[in-house]
Design a protein around this motif. Structure first.
Motif, PDB file in Angstrom:
ATOM      1  N   ASN A 129       0.803  -1.225   0.000  1.00 59.82           N
ATOM      2  CA  ASN A 129       0.000   0.000   0.000  1.00 59.82           C
ATOM      3  C   ASN A 129       0.838   1.278   0.000  1.00 59.82           C
ATOM      4  OD1 ASN A 129      -2.379  -1.466   0.041  1.00 59.82           O
ATOM      5  ND2 ASN A 129      -2.565  -1.415   2.256  1.00 59.82           N
ATOM      6  N   ILE A 144     -12.437   4.118  -1.399  1.00 61.76           N
ATOM      7  CA  ILE A 144     -11.494   3.035  -1.153  1.00 61.76           C
ATOM      8  C   ILE A 144     -10.173   3.408  -1.809  1.00 61.76           C
ATOM      9  CG2 ILE A 144     -11.064   0.568  -1.375  1.00 61.76           C
ATOM     10  CD1 ILE A 144     -13.537   1.176   0.257  1.00 61.76           C
ATOM     11  N   ALA A 153     -12.349   1.913   6.196  1.00 54.60           N
ATOM     12  CA  ALA A 153     -12.443   2.711   4.971  1.00 54.60           C
ATOM     13  C   ALA A 153     -13.458   3.825   5.145  1.00 54.60           C
ATOM     14  CB  ALA A 153     -12.839   1.824   3.789  1.00 54.60           C
ATOM     15  N   HIS A 181      -9.420  -5.659  -3.848  1.00 54.05           N
ATOM     16  CA  HIS A 181     -10.484  -6.517  -3.318  1.00 54.05           C
ATOM     17  C   HIS A 181     -11.857  -5.948  -3.669  1.00 54.05           C
ATOM     18  CE1 HIS A 181     -13.012  -8.657  -0.389  1.00 54.05           C
ATOM     19  NE2 HIS A 181     -12.041  -9.572  -0.358  1.00 54.05           N
ATOM     20  N   TRP A 182     -11.980  -4.646  -3.588  1.00 53.66           N
ATOM     21  CA  TRP A 182     -13.236  -3.965  -3.896  1.00 53.66           C
ATOM     22  C   TRP A 182     -13.588  -4.136  -5.372  1.00 53.66           C
ATOM     23  CZ3 TRP A 182     -13.148   1.628  -5.608  1.00 53.66           C
ATOM     24  CH2 TRP A 182     -14.426   2.169  -5.707  1.00 53.66           C
ATOM     25  N   ASP A 196      -4.561  -2.652  -1.412  1.00 56.99           N
ATOM     26  CA  ASP A 196      -5.119  -3.980  -1.187  1.00 56.99           C
ATOM     27  C   ASP A 196      -6.646  -3.935  -1.131  1.00 56.99           C
ATOM     28  OD1 ASP A 196      -5.154  -2.573   1.208  1.00 56.99           O
ATOM     29  OD2 ASP A 196      -4.456  -4.241   2.446  1.00 56.99           O
ATOM     30  N   LYS A 197      -7.183  -2.907  -0.468  1.00 53.38           N
ATOM     31  CA  LYS A 197      -8.645  -2.768  -0.415  1.00 53.38           C
ATOM     32  C   LYS A 197      -9.214  -2.471  -1.799  1.00 53.38           C
ATOM     33  CE  LYS A 197      -9.369  -1.185   4.390  1.00 53.38           C
ATOM     34  NZ  LYS A 197      -8.007  -1.047   4.911  1.00 53.38           N
ATOM     35  N   ARG A 198      -8.484  -1.649  -2.573  1.00 58.24           N
ATOM     36  CA  ARG A 198      -8.971  -1.293  -3.914  1.00 58.24           C
ATOM     37  C   ARG A 198      -9.104  -2.535  -4.788  1.00 58.24           C
ATOM     38  NH1 ARG A 198      -8.685   3.328  -7.331  1.00 58.24           N
ATOM     39  NH2 ARG A 198      -9.001   4.507  -5.416  1.00 58.24           N
ATOM     40  N   GLY A 201     -17.801   1.669   3.461  1.00 62.24           N
ATOM     41  CA  GLY A 201     -16.702   1.731   4.413  1.00 62.24           C
ATOM     42  C   GLY A 201     -17.271   1.957   5.801  1.00 62.24           C
ATOM     43  N   TYR A 232     -16.103  -2.427   4.338  1.00 60.43           N
ATOM     44  CA  TYR A 232     -14.651  -2.396   4.320  1.00 60.43           C
ATOM     45  C   TYR A 232     -14.168  -1.716   5.595  1.00 60.43           C
ATOM     46  CZ  TYR A 232     -14.252  -4.440  -0.224  1.00 60.43           C
ATOM     47  OH  TYR A 232     -14.288  -5.351  -1.254  1.00 60.43           O
TER      48      TYR A 232
END
Length: 821
Positions: free
Chosen positions: A214, A786, A782, A794-795, A790-792, A749, A779
């Motif tokens: 990240n 996002i 968040a 996954h999203w 890593d969250k992006r 989020g 999330y």
């Protein structure tokens, strides 16, 4: 390699009959070796195996035909051409797996005692005697580094798909399919600043990779504008850049320290030890800096918080920002803004000895329930004069005989308003004004100019260069002060992300931007009137050279009010019009258009390359199409927008016969998430819907969102739950939840301060009690958007997996992400 082994190899490299994919043979695998045959120890025999192989993997991942090791250059070759039975040192195998759908697969590697297996750069561990490969739609690079192979004749790979109808192809040189990592990780220019004389350019880039996860990889340099060559490297985290007017020095901050760079000798000196929290650094004159400095209150340990007003819900509401002057020669600082309140520095005029400051005033009497006071502060006698107090205000800068101010149409007793008196203006539709020093004389400059004004910079001759929202583009214009005319700066880019202009009589302009199908470019114009630009950076050549991209078509229709609604359609690069495709419809609706940037939070090009026809439209209420169009956003809350989306989708389906009318999904975020929920109460034309951070109850959003009452001051101008209950209830999706029949995914989020997560919880509760097909994904940590890498990823996967489940009848990806227990 012996011929007998080649024959065995051709039989050993295969896809299980369960999976309908092409057989792998040795000709579809690249081989590199022997790597470092003189090494006495293999990596597994050392105590630094992981570090050794991780560094090696980086060079193997690159798309190049040869690699050098300790002065010895090796070329990748086809595995079928390898004749040796055994090899010293290390060896590497590389190939690409391509799938057209999510496919869990298993790869067995036999005959290798020591090997490291990398999928898309990530080291995988064996599960039992095989590697588990969760192959999402698209391409996947496999690299295998072998350390101990006793007999290559016994090496075999067995790849098995767990889904009968899936197809996996294997290749060494297939064209790249667009990937999420490519869109997010590729290097982009994140900051540009040109020197006053146009000779030097600060060039800051940002990129990402698996190793740094990240954390962004940043590079900051000074370039020569003449030849685009680097002349000096600055700290990667440098910011707050300011050029002296005499072009002799540059100041910047890095790790809380303020530095001065001599541009002639390229020597650096520290001006301070700790200036944490400063921003907006500039040269007031060649020996004096000006900047703003924020002071944050001590963390409270109190059991309670006593609210001072609606703004006190904001985490930064009790911060105090002041303006300081800094003497470069002595290091002495002095606060020059009033001590009694927090301010923003709009501009300064060192010849007049004045600062232009703004501050927010709590005043709930009228929408948007806040005042901005613009004042001029005189440094000679420390006096201050109020220029004006405004309900709508964006920014202000000095001209030679007054001010330029950007604000909504109702600025200055509605000086910029063009819509009928009976219609309320949308003050998000920003206009440009000329204002006298005392604020009494206001001239609206952009009443006949439809684009919405954004960032601007005043030139020496009082002309203004502006970055404006023009329909779904962001373009550069020059306001010719003498002729009171807006002239477009010609570029080949749809969305200008940032620009910087020199202070010369004939200024040099540098700007960065993208297009709907064009990755980022940075261009230079030595004259604003030039039709051609010099390209300084071309992301397409650097990072997308061998990548297939979707095609794009413009698609507009006329709505029920006789207004043309603009839109665009992304088509998969391998489109076969004889087949039927699922489609996705995307919109926002929250007073700004969905611009034509190449990528962003919602990657339309990626969706298209995942097998969807993507329709993006700009419904009624958006800025950039003229004041009449944007004003319809006020007190509508989806009334026009929903009709436009429904009619536009039907027109889209009528034209694009290869789109399956029964496999159409829709999605939006924030106000667009509200629209998704609202549409679900009005139509069943969609087969699956996604709402990200959407509003289900206008009343609770108005009262609980950090800026809910401010936004509602425009979107619901003069309307409140007590005087217009019909607007707040009938337009709130949850009050019509019993009409929803479409499967709906709610994403939020759990730290969202703009649209509180309770908005999704409210709709989730209603639809669960109604027995409707609804999913909720939060999330953790968040906010409204996002951002984290890593969250992006996954999203993005979550959204595609949900649509694959409902529109492609492929639930495996969704089930892999969200195991049902």
């Amino acid at each position: 390699m012996k011929k007998s082994f080649l024959a065995a190899m051709l039989g050993a490299y295969f896809i299980s009959p369960v999976a309908h994919a092409e057989a792998i043979d040795a000709s579809k695998i690249n081989y590199l070796g022997p790597i470092a045959p003189q090494n006495a120890l293999k990596p597994f025999e050392t105590n630094r195996k992981n570090a050794i192989l991780t560094n090696l993997k980086q060079s193997l991942t690159a798309d190049q035909k040869s690699v050098s090791f300790f002065g010895n250059t090796l070329k990748w070759q086809n595995l079928s051409k390898v004749n040796a039975l055994t090899e010293p040192g290390l060896q590497a195998l590389k190939f690409t797996l391509t799938t057209t759908r999510f496919t869990p697969a298993t790869l067995k590697l036999d005959g290798v005692k020591e090997a490291s297996f990398y999928l898309n750069g990530e080291l995988l561990s064996k599960k039992g005697d095989a590697y588990k490969l969760p192959l999402t739609t698209g391409q996947h690079q496999v690299i295998i580094i072998t350390e101990s192979v006793e007999d290559w004749g016994k090496v075999a790979l067995d790849l098995t798909s767990e889904i009968e109808e899936s197809k996996i192809s294997v290749s060494t040189d297939a064209p790249n399919t667009l990937s999420a990592k490519q869109l997010f990780d590729s290097k982009t220019v994140s900051n540009l600043s040109i020197s006053p004389n146009g000779k030097h350019l600060i060039w800051q880039t940002r990129s990402y990779n698996d190793k740094n996860a990240n954390k962004a990889i940043r590079e900051t340099v000074i370039k020569s504008v003449k030849d685009n060559e680097i002349v000096y490297s600055l700290p990667a985290n440098a910011n707050n850049f300011a050029w002296s007017d005499d072009n002799t020095h540059l100041v910047y901050t890095s790790s809380k320290v303020l530095y001065k760079l001599n541009l002639k000798s390229l020597t650096t000196s520290a001006l301070s030890e700790d200036l944490s929290g400063i921003s907006n650094v500039d040269f007031y004159d060649n020996d004096t800096l000006i900047f703003t400095w924020v002071k944050r209150p001590e963390k409270s340990t109190s059991l309670t918080k006593y609210y001072h007003g609606l703004e006190d819900r904001w985490s930064y509401a009790r911060n105090k920002t002041s303006v300081y002057l800094y003497d470069v020669n002595s290091g002495l600082m002095r606060q020059v803004s009033p001590a009694e309140f927090s301010v923003s520095l709009q501009d300064f005029d060192n010849e007049r000895g004045t600062l232009l400051l703004s501050r927010s005033i709590s005043d709930y009497a009228a929408p948007p329930h806040m005042l901005t006071e613009l004042l001029e502060y005189n440094l000679k006698d420390n006096s201050q004069t109020t220029v004006g107090k405004y309900r709508t205000f964006n920014s202000a800068q000095y001209s030679s005989d007054g001010l330029y101010i950007t604000a909504g149409p109702e600025f200055g007793e509605k000086a910029g308003k063009t819509v009928a008196d009976s219609q309320l203006s949308n003050n998000y539709d920003t206009q440009l004004y000329s204002v006298s020093y005392d604020g009494k004389n206001i001239t609206a400059l952009s009443k006949t100019f439809d684009p919405s004004i954004g960032q601007f910079s005043v030139l020496k001759n009082d002309d203004v260069i502006l970055n404006v929202g023009e329909e779904d583009k962001r373009q550069l214009y020059v306001f010719d002060e003498s002729k009171k005319r807006f002239n477009k700066v010609k570029t080949n880019l749809d969305v200008i992300e940032r620009f910087s202009v020199s202070n010369e009589k004939s200024p040099t302009l540098v700007f960065a931007g993208t297009g709907a199908q064009l990755p980022q470019q940075v261009q230079l114009k030595t004259k604003l009137s030039n039709t051609k630009s010099k390209t300084l950076f071309n992301s397409k050549k650097a990072f997308y050279a061998n990548t297939q991209l979707p095609s794009l078509e413009e698609f507009n229709f006329t709505n029920d009010q006789g207004t043309e609604i603009k839109g665009r359609v992304y088509l998969p690069s391998n489109l076969d019009k004889q087949k039927q495709y699922p489609a996705l419809v995307y919109y926002y609706g929250g007073t700004s258009p969905v611009n034509r940037a190449f990528t962003g939070r919602y990657p339309f090009n990626l969706w298209a390359e995942n097998g969807y026809v993507v329709y993006v439209l700009q419904p009624t209420g958006a800025t950039g199409f003229g004041q009449d169009f944007s004003a319809k956003h006020v007190n509508a809350w989806g009334e026009y927008t929903a009709n436009d989306i429904i009619k536009g989708t039907q027109a889209f389906l009528d034209k694009y016969s290869f789109v399956d009318k029964n496999k159409v999904g829709n999605l939006g975020a924030s106000y667009g998430g509200f629209m998704t929920m609202l549409l679900a109460t009005k139509t069943d034309m969609f087969s699956a819907s996604i709402s990200h951070a959407g509003i289900s109850n206008i009343t609770s959003y108005w009262g609980q969102g950090w800026w809910g009452y401010l936004y509602s001051g425009e979107a619901s101008k003069n309307s409140f739950p007590w005087n217009n209950a019909k607007l707040y209830s009938e337009h709130s999706p949850v009050f019509n939840a019993d009409k929803v029949k479409t499967p709906l995914l709610l994403i939020h989020g759990d730290a969202d301060t703009n649209v509180p997560v309770g908005e999704s919880h409210t709709m989730y509760t209603a639809l669960k009690l109604l027995g409707q097909d609804v999913e909720l994904v939060e999330y953790k940590g968040a906010d409204h958007q996002i951002f984290a890498r890593d969250k992006r990823f996954h999203w993005w996967n979550t959204m595609l997996a949900y649509f694959d489940k409902h529109l492609k009848e492929q639930p495996q990806w969704w089930n892999d992400l969200y195991t049902q227990k």
